[in-house]
Design an enzyme around this catalytic site. Sequence first.
Site, PDB file in Angstrom:
ATOM      1  N   PHE A  90      35.982  34.513  39.769  1.00 53.77           N
ATOM      2  CA  PHE A  90      35.697  33.496  38.733  1.00 53.77           C
ATOM      3  C   PHE A  90      36.706  33.584  37.575  1.00 53.77           C
ATOM      4  N   LYS A 113      31.395  50.165  34.791  1.00 49.60           N
ATOM      5  CA  LYS A 113      32.439  49.596  33.927  1.00 49.60           C
ATOM      6  C   LYS A 113      32.735  50.541  32.754  1.00 49.60           C
ATOM      7  N   THR A 148      33.644  44.608  29.937  1.00 48.01           N
ATOM      8  CA  THR A 148      32.471  43.814  29.562  1.00 48.01           C
ATOM      9  C   THR A 148      31.764  44.372  28.327  1.00 48.01           C
ATOM     10  N   ASP A 149      31.012  43.497  27.646  1.00 43.31           N
ATOM     11  CA  ASP A 149      30.202  43.966  26.509  1.00 43.31           C
ATOM     12  C   ASP A 149      29.005  44.806  26.971  1.00 43.31           C
ATOM     13  N   GLU A 150      28.689  44.745  28.280  1.00 42.15           N
ATOM     14  CA  GLU A 150      27.494  45.466  28.767  1.00 42.15           C
ATOM     15  C   GLU A 150      27.639  46.982  28.637  1.00 42.15           C
ATOM     16  N   ASP A 152      43.659  40.733  45.857  1.00 40.85           N
ATOM     17  CA  ASP A 152      42.203  40.556  45.927  1.00 40.85           C
ATOM     18  C   ASP A 152      41.733  40.909  47.336  1.00 40.85           C
ATOM     19  N   LYS A 153      40.596  41.569  47.402  1.00 36.61           N
ATOM     20  CA  LYS A 153      40.015  41.960  48.699  1.00 36.61           C
ATOM     21  C   LYS A 153      39.320  40.780  49.382  1.00 36.61           C
ATOM     22  N   ILE A 185      41.454  47.667  46.351  1.00 36.99           N
ATOM     23  CA  ILE A 185      41.906  48.657  45.358  1.00 36.99           C
ATOM     24  C   ILE A 185      41.324  50.046  45.616  1.00 36.99           C
ATOM     25  N   ARG A 187      21.901  36.164  25.594  1.00 33.06           N
ATOM     26  CA  ARG A 187      23.292  36.395  25.973  1.00 33.06           C
ATOM     27  C   ARG A 187      24.186  35.552  25.055  1.00 33.06           C
ATOM     28  N   THR A 208      34.451  50.455  43.881  1.00 36.14           N
ATOM     29  CA  THR A 208      35.424  49.459  43.388  1.00 36.14           C
ATOM     30  C   THR A 208      35.716  49.647  41.897  1.00 36.14           C
ATOM     31  N   ASN A 227      30.599  34.878  30.416  1.00 36.92           N
ATOM     32  CA  ASN A 227      31.448  33.704  30.597  1.00 36.92           C
ATOM     33  C   ASN A 227      30.697  32.611  31.358  1.00 36.92           C
ATOM     34  N   GLU A 250      33.187  44.703  41.283  1.00 35.64           N
ATOM     35  CA  GLU A 250      31.870  44.182  41.638  1.00 35.64           C
ATOM     36  C   GLU A 250      31.253  43.815  40.295  1.00 35.64           C
ATOM     37  N   TYR A 259      25.901  48.643  37.200  1.00 33.03           N
ATOM     38  CA  TYR A 259      27.123  47.869  36.928  1.00 33.03           C
ATOM     39  C   TYR A 259      27.767  48.305  35.614  1.00 33.03           C
TER      40      TYR A 259
HETATM   41  P1  NAD Z   1      33.857  38.006  40.273  1.00 34.51           P
HETATM   42  O1  NAD Z   1      32.798  38.789  40.961  1.00 34.51           O
HETATM   43  O2  NAD Z   1      33.760  36.522  40.232  1.00 34.51           O
HETATM   44  O3  NAD Z   1      35.289  38.342  40.906  1.00 34.51           O
HETATM   45  C1  NAD Z   1      35.672  39.646  41.250  1.00 34.51           C
HETATM   46  C2  NAD Z   1      36.897  39.554  42.144  1.00 34.51           C
HETATM   47  O4  NAD Z   1      37.296  40.888  42.481  1.00 34.51           O
HETATM   48  C3  NAD Z   1      36.641  38.827  43.464  1.00 34.51           C
HETATM   49  O5  NAD Z   1      37.677  37.917  43.734  1.00 34.51           O
HETATM   50  C4  NAD Z   1      36.601  39.940  44.502  1.00 34.51           C
HETATM   51  O6  NAD Z   1      37.037  39.536  45.794  1.00 34.51           O
HETATM   52  C5  NAD Z   1      37.560  40.961  43.877  1.00 34.51           C
HETATM   53  N1  NAD Z   1      37.292  42.325  44.338  1.00 34.51           N
HETATM   54  C6  NAD Z   1      36.077  42.951  44.386  1.00 34.51           C
HETATM   55  N2  NAD Z   1      36.218  44.180  44.902  1.00 34.51           N
HETATM   56  C7  NAD Z   1      37.541  44.363  45.162  1.00 34.51           C
HETATM   57  C8  NAD Z   1      38.307  45.443  45.698  1.00 34.51           C
HETATM   58  N3  NAD Z   1      37.721  46.580  46.082  1.00 34.51           N
HETATM   59  N4  NAD Z   1      39.651  45.296  45.802  1.00 34.51           N
HETATM   60  C9  NAD Z   1      40.249  44.127  45.421  1.00 34.51           C
HETATM   61  N5  NAD Z   1      39.564  43.074  44.946  1.00 34.51           N
HETATM   62  C10 NAD Z   1      38.227  43.176  44.809  1.00 34.51           C
HETATM   63  O7  NAD Z   1      33.946  38.612  38.819  1.00 34.51           O
HETATM   64  P2  NAD Z   1      34.216  37.906  37.422  1.00 34.51           P
HETATM   65  O8  NAD Z   1      32.939  37.428  36.873  1.00 34.51           O
HETATM   66  O9  NAD Z   1      35.361  36.972  37.558  1.00 34.51           O
HETATM   67  O10 NAD Z   1      34.664  39.169  36.544  1.00 34.51           O
HETATM   68  C11 NAD Z   1      36.018  39.603  36.542  1.00 34.51           C
HETATM   69  C12 NAD Z   1      36.143  40.824  35.647  1.00 34.51           C
HETATM   70  O11 NAD Z   1      35.728  40.486  34.329  1.00 34.51           O
HETATM   71  C13 NAD Z   1      35.271  41.999  36.080  1.00 34.51           C
HETATM   72  O12 NAD Z   1      35.999  43.181  35.868  1.00 34.51           O
HETATM   73  C14 NAD Z   1      34.058  41.913  35.170  1.00 34.51           C
HETATM   74  O13 NAD Z   1      33.506  43.188  34.971  1.00 34.51           O
HETATM   75  C15 NAD Z   1      34.679  41.372  33.908  1.00 34.51           C
HETATM   76  N6  NAD Z   1      33.787  40.554  33.050  1.00 34.51           N
HETATM   77  C16 NAD Z   1      33.044  39.529  33.560  1.00 34.51           C
HETATM   78  C17 NAD Z   1      32.275  38.749  32.717  1.00 34.51           C
HETATM   79  C18 NAD Z   1      31.469  37.573  33.217  1.00 34.51           C
HETATM   80  O14 NAD Z   1      30.734  36.965  32.441  1.00 34.51           O
HETATM   81  N7  NAD Z   1      31.573  37.175  34.471  1.00 34.51           N
HETATM   82  C19 NAD Z   1      32.252  39.034  31.338  1.00 34.51           C
HETATM   83  C20 NAD Z   1      33.001  40.119  30.853  1.00 34.51           C
HETATM   84  C21 NAD Z   1      33.778  40.859  31.722  1.00 34.51           C
HETATM   85  O1  DAU Z   2      27.897  40.249  29.387  1.00 33.54           O
HETATM   86  C1  DAU Z   2      28.931  40.165  30.327  1.00 33.54           C
HETATM   87  C2  DAU Z   2      28.356  40.205  31.725  1.00 33.54           C
HETATM   88  O2  DAU Z   2      27.744  38.942  31.970  1.00 33.54           O
HETATM   89  C3  DAU Z   2      29.404  40.498  32.784  1.00 33.54           C
HETATM   90  O3  DAU Z   2      29.939  41.773  32.575  1.00 33.54           O
HETATM   91  C4  DAU Z   2      28.791  40.416  34.191  1.00 33.54           C
HETATM   92  O4  DAU Z   2      29.798  40.597  35.166  1.00 33.54           O
HETATM   93  C5  DAU Z   2      28.179  39.039  34.353  1.00 33.54           C
HETATM   94  O5  DAU Z   2      27.548  38.932  35.619  1.00 33.54           O
HETATM   95  C6  DAU Z   2      27.168  38.767  33.245  1.00 33.54           C
HETATM   96  O6  DAU Z   2      25.999  39.631  33.380  1.00 33.54           O
HETATM   97  P1  DAU Z   2      24.520  39.111  33.140  1.00 33.54           P
HETATM   98  O7  DAU Z   2      23.586  39.981  33.889  1.00 33.54           O
HETATM   99  O8  DAU Z   2      24.270  38.879  31.697  1.00 33.54           O
HETATM  100  O9  DAU Z   2      24.648  37.659  33.857  1.00 33.54           O
HETATM  101  P2  DAU Z   2      23.653  36.867  34.826  1.00 33.54           P
HETATM  102  O10 DAU Z   2      24.171  35.469  34.969  1.00 33.54           O
HETATM  103  O11 DAU Z   2      23.321  37.624  36.061  1.00 33.54           O
HETATM  104  O12 DAU Z   2      22.305  36.794  33.942  1.00 33.54           O
HETATM  105  C7  DAU Z   2      22.295  36.190  32.656  1.00 33.54           C
HETATM  106  C8  DAU Z   2      20.884  36.343  32.094  1.00 33.54           C
HETATM  107  O13 DAU Z   2      19.989  35.528  32.874  1.00 33.54           O
HETATM  108  C9  DAU Z   2      20.323  37.745  32.190  1.00 33.54           C
HETATM  109  O14 DAU Z   2      19.507  37.988  31.070  1.00 33.54           O
HETATM  110  C10 DAU Z   2      19.483  37.735  33.465  1.00 33.54           C
HETATM  111  C11 DAU Z   2      18.969  36.310  33.511  1.00 33.54           C
HETATM  112  N1  DAU Z   2      18.781  35.717  34.859  1.00 33.54           N
HETATM  113  C12 DAU Z   2      19.786  35.837  35.756  1.00 33.54           C
HETATM  114  C13 DAU Z   2      19.667  35.277  37.008  1.00 33.54           C
HETATM  115  C14 DAU Z   2      20.777  35.404  38.033  1.00 33.54           C
HETATM  116  C15 DAU Z   2      17.614  35.024  35.141  1.00 33.54           C
HETATM  117  O15 DAU Z   2      16.689  34.907  34.303  1.00 33.54           O
HETATM  118  N2  DAU Z   2      17.498  34.469  36.388  1.00 33.54           N
HETATM  119  C16 DAU Z   2      18.472  34.568  37.345  1.00 33.54           C
HETATM  120  O16 DAU Z   2      18.292  34.052  38.469  1.00 33.54           O
END
Ligand code: NAD
Ligand code: DAU
Length: 350
Positions: free
Chosen positions: A11, A160, A130-132, A33-34, A60, A220, A100, A186, A84, A156
Amino acid sequence: MKILITGGAGFIGSHVVRRFVTTYPNDQIVNLDKLTYAGNLENLRDIEHAANYKFVKGDIVDADFIQNLFETEQFDAVIHLAAESHVDRSISNPIEFVMTNVVGTVNLLNAAKTFWKGKYDSKRFYHVSTDEVYGTLGEGTEMFTEETAYDPHSPYSASKASSDHFVRAYHDTYGMDCVISNCSNNYGSFHFPEKLIPLSIHNIKQNKPIPIYGKGENIRDWLWVVDHARAIDVIFHKAKSGSTYNIGGHNEWKNIDLIRLLCRIMDKKLGRAEGESAKLITYVTDRAGHDLRYAIDATKLKNELGWEPSLQFEEGLEKTVDWYLENEKWLNNVTSGNYQHYYEEQYQNR
Ligand code: NAD
Ligand code: DAU
């Protein structure tokens, strides 16, 4: 510069790859990317033939593969996003997250340490986190700053946090140029429909229940993914070695309020009577160890590097809904699993 971007088919990674490929035509971008369930090369269809872009499929966690890749490609910098990323999956399968997110990150650091030896000043390792890692806030007005102590609760966030510590350790121990950013939630295009917003859009469209964990009172702080990619760009190019920046939208929403807003937007877009989509809201068992509230103080990033979010949330959410409605094929391919054949069709025989 030749820049390795890991996780570029995911993403956020796909938005970062697109930004770097199109903004810096003189830089070479290698996307490693895997292609796990979360990796989708259809996310990059618009730039896949760009002269400065190359895709490499690989893991990786495979240290030998990573060492060989560094030897053959001679990277100048790494922007590391591969991970992940889904909290619920980490609760059911923590070891994948250790492999990973922790081992994979250390493999990359080791390769960079070996191949950049004697040149650390001119190379950069940027770790996207991440902020988590900061754990949870109470209901007040306190926010996470760069000084907040780490206190992760889910497998998770623990993985991180661990990877962040390793990145700092390589900076402090070996003198490598390392930078970390910690971003809030995001949203936007190409978001895998297991996460709250895209899952809810998909379910509303299909008239399926919208699962809300617990009472929906968790909070969030949402940021448009394109603004995250802009922040990564500015931090990558301007941050001092060893620095950390928080990235956030200053945009807190209770889950239930966000979903009610989304339902209203979807009613309008789908021509449904007001209140129709909200009937799909279904309260389900809470997530184990569910963090109550995240909120980012991004003052340091604003004051030092001049970054601010560019889009208001209501506008961004509507834009996101439009994208999902206009890209039905992408969503259908993802939910049916068809997207996983794209690599074989487009890349294997190149
Ligand atoms: P995502 O799950 O959409 O994408 C992860 C990507 O990493 C995928 O394309 C997957 O194929 C690849 N990948 C997974 N394992 C791998 C491996 N072993 N080797 C090579 N590639 C591998 O994740 P995202 O939501 O795009 O998040 C990207 C980064 O940003 C992560 O490090 C996540 O912790 C961080 N992040 C995400 C959010 C969010 O809201 N989604 C917020 C803050 C930080
Ligand atoms: O804060 C950054 C993080 O945001 C990233 O590091 C993570 O990779 C990303 O997945 C995200 O984590 P969250 O757990 O906050 O995101 P998620 O979309 O899974 O959930 C957002 C909120 O919604 C959380 O409080 C859980 C809740 N939720 C989630 C799902 C999937 C629901 O209530 N129902 C659902 O089905």
